[in-house]
Enzyme design. Structure first.
Site, PDB file in Angstrom:
ATOM      1  CD  GLU A   1      -4.611  -2.233  -6.232  1.00  0.00           C
ATOM      2  OE1 GLU A   1      -5.082  -2.820  -5.249  1.00  0.00           O
ATOM      3  OE2 GLU A   1      -4.058  -1.120  -6.162  1.00  0.00           O
TER       4      GLU A   1
ATOM      5  CG  ASP B   1      -2.158  -0.915   0.947  1.00  0.00           C
ATOM      6  OD1 ASP B   1      -2.894  -0.645  -0.019  1.00  0.00           O
ATOM      7  OD2 ASP B   1      -2.354  -1.885   1.689  1.00  0.00           O
TER       8      ASP B   1
ATOM      9  CG  HIS C   1      -8.166  -0.263  -5.226  1.00  0.00           C
ATOM     10  ND1 HIS C   1      -7.348  -0.312  -4.106  1.00  0.00           N
ATOM     11  CD2 HIS C   1      -9.136   0.651  -4.948  1.00  0.00           C
ATOM     12  CE1 HIS C   1      -7.816   0.523  -3.191  1.00  0.00           C
ATOM     13  NE2 HIS C   1      -8.893   1.116  -3.676  1.00  0.00           N
TER      14      HIS C   1
ATOM     15  CG  HIS D   1      -5.934  -0.061   2.438  1.00  0.00           C
ATOM     16  ND1 HIS D   1      -5.852  -0.612   1.176  1.00  0.00           N
ATOM     17  CD2 HIS D   1      -7.251   0.201   2.638  1.00  0.00           C
ATOM     18  CE1 HIS D   1      -7.060  -0.680   0.638  1.00  0.00           C
ATOM     19  NE2 HIS D   1      -7.918  -0.186   1.509  1.00  0.00           N
TER      20      HIS D   1
ATOM     21  CD  GLU E   1      -4.168   1.207  -2.635  1.00  0.00           C
ATOM     22  OE1 GLU E   1      -4.087   0.515  -1.603  1.00  0.00           O
ATOM     23  OE2 GLU E   1      -4.444   0.727  -3.736  1.00  0.00           O
TER      24      GLU E   1
ATOM     25  CE1 TYR F   1      -2.906  -3.495   5.901  1.00  0.00           C
ATOM     26  CE2 TYR F   1      -1.533  -1.970   4.655  1.00  0.00           C
ATOM     27  CZ  TYR F   1      -2.467  -2.988   4.680  1.00  0.00           C
ATOM     28  OH  TYR F   1      -2.964  -3.493   3.514  1.00  0.00           O
TER      29      TYR F   1
ATOM     30  CD  GLU G   1      -5.989  -3.229  -2.041  1.00  0.00           C
ATOM     31  OE1 GLU G   1      -5.921  -2.838  -3.215  1.00  0.00           O
ATOM     32  OE2 GLU G   1      -5.337  -2.687  -1.129  1.00  0.00           O
TER      33      GLU G   1
END
Length: 340
Positions: free
Chosen positions: A184, A88, A221, A122, A119, A126, A218
């Protein structure tokens, strides 16, 4: 190919003359006039799917990580986050620096900006997971400095992007679309499935929920780049030569080999329901599916070996099919590999 002008008032380009790339856009984003209707539908889906990391409760995951994960499972869990963080991070920059400046359809420019935000979201998720759960946050973020397999995977992926940057040509921008389809639609999936395998065993359920949100993004995407490729095939059939097909097939084969190696490395054949044989069959199945979605023949004729993964990735039973131009329901849309 030059980067498009941000503002180009001298343009007389009509809607029918608009192109994925190589066009002459005015520079004004007008959602009431769009050539690519699939892009508007995709925007609506992405907007409806808006989520934030704070929605996911990871309290029980902290207990699982410290008390219930085996050593191989804990190792796998840490490696998964390290790899997903890399993907990402690459994509957030790649979309802005290497792709969007050369796309000349305003409605697709908007989608790419939205994707870049997702992204980054994401990456925020994380950070939330790693900080709350893992033993060593710094090690997770710097894992590639210590792990040769991860470093090799990241180096290959970034080298493909760098090769396709520089002096941009029509063929390069098309190959970049395929490279993004691969990222992706392939590189995330060993990691996704590893987390789902833990959830299937009743562990790390909050982490699996976070992955559901991420995977749902994703999927959109992936649909974006597959639609871009298919629209380009209609606009520029001259680019889809035998040489291009051979290059794309080699890209998929190389990516598949890398993802299979990674999946086997993180699991070490010690994760129930996700064996070395299953990993190889699953990645080959995904390659066939992705190639078929953009008009190429399957090369492995592989079968889906772990359909339970699809159940873990679903939010509900809503379906989408962008290649038929229909969106049945996109409120917090579902995920299904049958949707492609």
């Amino acid at each position: 190919m030059n980067r498009k002008h941000i503002y180009n008032p001298g343009s007389n380009e009509t809607l029918s003359e608009r192109r994925i790339f190589g066009g002459n856009p005015h520079g004004i984003l007008n959602f009431t006039q769009a050539k690519y209707q699939w892009a508007l539908k995709l925007w609506d889906m992405m907007e409806a799917n808006t989520w934030f990391p704070k929605e996911v409760d990871t309290t029980k995951d902290v207990v699982d990580y410290n008390r219930n994960l085996t050593d191989p499972e804990k190792r796998m869990y840490d490696l998964v986050w390290s790899q997903l963080i890399s993907m990402d991070s690459f994509q957030t920059n790649n979309l802005a620096d290497n792709i969007n400046p050369y796309i000349t359809a305003p409605e697709i420019n908007a989608i790419l900006v939205r994707q870049a935000y997702e992204e980054a979201n994401h990456s925020k998720s994380y950070a939330v997971m790693v900080e709350a759960i893992c033993d060593n946050t710094d090690l997770i973020y710097e894992m590639e400095k210590h792990d040769e397999i991860l470093r090799r995977k990241n180096a290959y992926i970034s080298s493909v992007y760098e090769e396709l940057a520089g002096e941009v040509t029509d063929e390069k921008i098309l190959l970049a679309m395929f490279a993004n389809q691969i990222l992706e639609g392939l590189y995330f999936y060993a990691g996704f499935t590893a987390i789902y395998a833990l959830a299937r065993a009743g562990k790390m359920l909050g982490s699996a929920q976070m992955i559901r949100f991420i995977q749902r993004d994703e999927i959109t995407h992936l649909l974006l780049f597959q639609n871009m490729i298919n629209s380009t095939r209609k606009e520029r059939p001259d680019l889809f030569t035998q040489a291009l097909e051979e290059r794309v097939i080699e890209m998929f084969k190389a990516a598949g080999a890398l993802e299979i190696e990674w999946g086997k490395y993180i699991t070490q054949n010690q994760i129930m329901g996700f064996t070395d044989e299953i990993i190889e069959e699953y990645i080959h199945y995904l390659i066939d599916d992705r190639l078929n979605a953009v008009g190429f023949k399957k090369i492995y004729n592989a079968h889906h070996p772990i359909k339970w993964v699809d159940d873990f990735s679903k939010f509900n039973d809503q379906k989408t099919n962008f290649f038929e131009g229909n969106v049945t329901n996109y409120s917090k849309g579902s995920l299904s590999f049958d949707d492609f």
